[in-house]
Design a protein around this motif. Structure first.
Motif, PDB file in Angstrom:
ATOM      1  N   THR A  31     -32.961   7.590 -31.603  1.00 30.69           N
ATOM      2  CA  THR A  31     -33.546   8.915 -31.794  1.00 30.69           C
ATOM      3  C   THR A  31     -35.065   8.812 -31.825  1.00 30.69           C
ATOM      4  O   THR A  31     -35.774   9.635 -31.228  1.00 30.69           O
ATOM      5  CB  THR A  31     -33.026   9.549 -33.102  1.00 30.69           C
ATOM      6  OG1 THR A  31     -31.603   9.594 -33.041  1.00 30.69           O
ATOM      7  CG2 THR A  31     -33.580  10.932 -33.298  1.00 30.69           C
ATOM      8  N   SER A  32     -35.584   7.799 -32.495  1.00 32.23           N
ATOM      9  CA  SER A  32     -37.024   7.593 -32.574  1.00 32.23           C
ATOM     10  C   SER A  32     -37.606   7.323 -31.189  1.00 32.23           C
ATOM     11  O   SER A  32     -38.639   7.879 -30.819  1.00 32.23           O
ATOM     12  CB  SER A  32     -37.324   6.432 -33.519  1.00 32.23           C
ATOM     13  OG  SER A  32     -38.684   6.113 -33.506  1.00 32.23           O
ATOM     14  N   SER A  92     -36.324   8.224 -28.341  1.00 30.55           N
ATOM     15  CA  SER A  92     -36.241   9.467 -27.570  1.00 30.55           C
ATOM     16  C   SER A  92     -37.369  10.401 -27.944  1.00 30.55           C
ATOM     17  O   SER A  92     -37.957  11.062 -27.090  1.00 30.55           O
ATOM     18  CB  SER A  92     -34.894  10.157 -27.817  1.00 30.55           C
ATOM     19  OG  SER A  92     -33.840   9.373 -27.332  1.00 30.55           O
ATOM     20  N   ALA A  93     -37.678  10.473 -29.236  1.00 26.42           N
ATOM     21  CA  ALA A  93     -38.770  11.341 -29.689  1.00 26.42           C
ATOM     22  C   ALA A  93     -40.103  10.866 -29.120  1.00 26.42           C
ATOM     23  O   ALA A  93     -40.938  11.675 -28.689  1.00 26.42           O
ATOM     24  CB  ALA A  93     -38.818  11.379 -31.213  1.00 26.42           C
TER      25      ALA A  93
END
Length: 195
Positions: A46-47, A49-50
């Protein structure tokens, strides 16, 4: 009556139950560790992707800024052309009333000058338009130099016009009006080496 074999069986059963309890607890801890590892991997993904989304947003913002600069350059060029047309329509003095020391400018020379000015405003972000241009192209790698384009064997005024009317591959889409294309074509063709 005391039976030693039964005590041994009982003791063995207690040990087995104790070992089983320890084994179950170890198994639960392994499951907890696996679950934590999966959650860490999810947080990392997720990190990442962010971070990637932030990079794309920055790139889009940069492209929007470049397009805004090109639009401003086009607006300035359009204003210059409109002012020039208005001055001609108002009947500004022609070459006959020009001072004797200044040579008359032909229509072809005027197109070339106007095309050079437009090209310097619109095209320098990607190309070397003129050897004396103030800024180097920002596009990496830069597009071909205008002099090199002019000296290609297949380059003609018609081929340049057709190229400028259509979208150009990896170039930013810069819509040019016909009154801008003609002078830019004249300027590029003026860079052709004379043999």
């Amino acid at each position: 009556m005391f039976v030693p074999g039964r005590v041994l069986v009982f003791a063995t059963a207690v040990v087995v139950v104790a070992i089983g309890a320890v084994g179950v607890e170890a198994w639960r801890r392994q499951q907890d560790v696996r679950t934590l590892r999966q959650e860490i991997a999810t947080v990392r993904a997720t990190s990442q992707s962010a971070v990637a989304a932030a990079g794309q947003a920055s790139s889009v913002a940069s492209q929007a800024m470049d397009q805004a600069k090109h639009a401003a350059a086009l607006a300035a060029a359009a204003k210059q052309a409109a002012d020039h047309t208005a001055a001609q329509a108002a009947g500004t003095p022609g070459p006959a009333s020009a001072p004797a020391q200044q040579p008359a400018v032909t229509a072809g020379e005027q197109d070339i000058r106007q095309g050079r000015g437009l090209a310097l405003l619109i095209c320098t972000a990607c190309h070397v338009v003129a050897q004396d241009q103030a800024l180097a192209p920002r596009h990496v790698p830069p597009g071909p130099e205008f002099r090199a384009i002019a000296n290609r064997p297949a380059t003609t005024p018609a081929s340049l016009h057709d190229f400028l009317v259509a979208p150009h591959g990896g170039m930013p889409e810069i819509p040019l009006a016909d009154y801008q294309i003609g002078p830019i074509v004249s300027y590029i063709m003026s860079l052709r080496d004379r043999h």
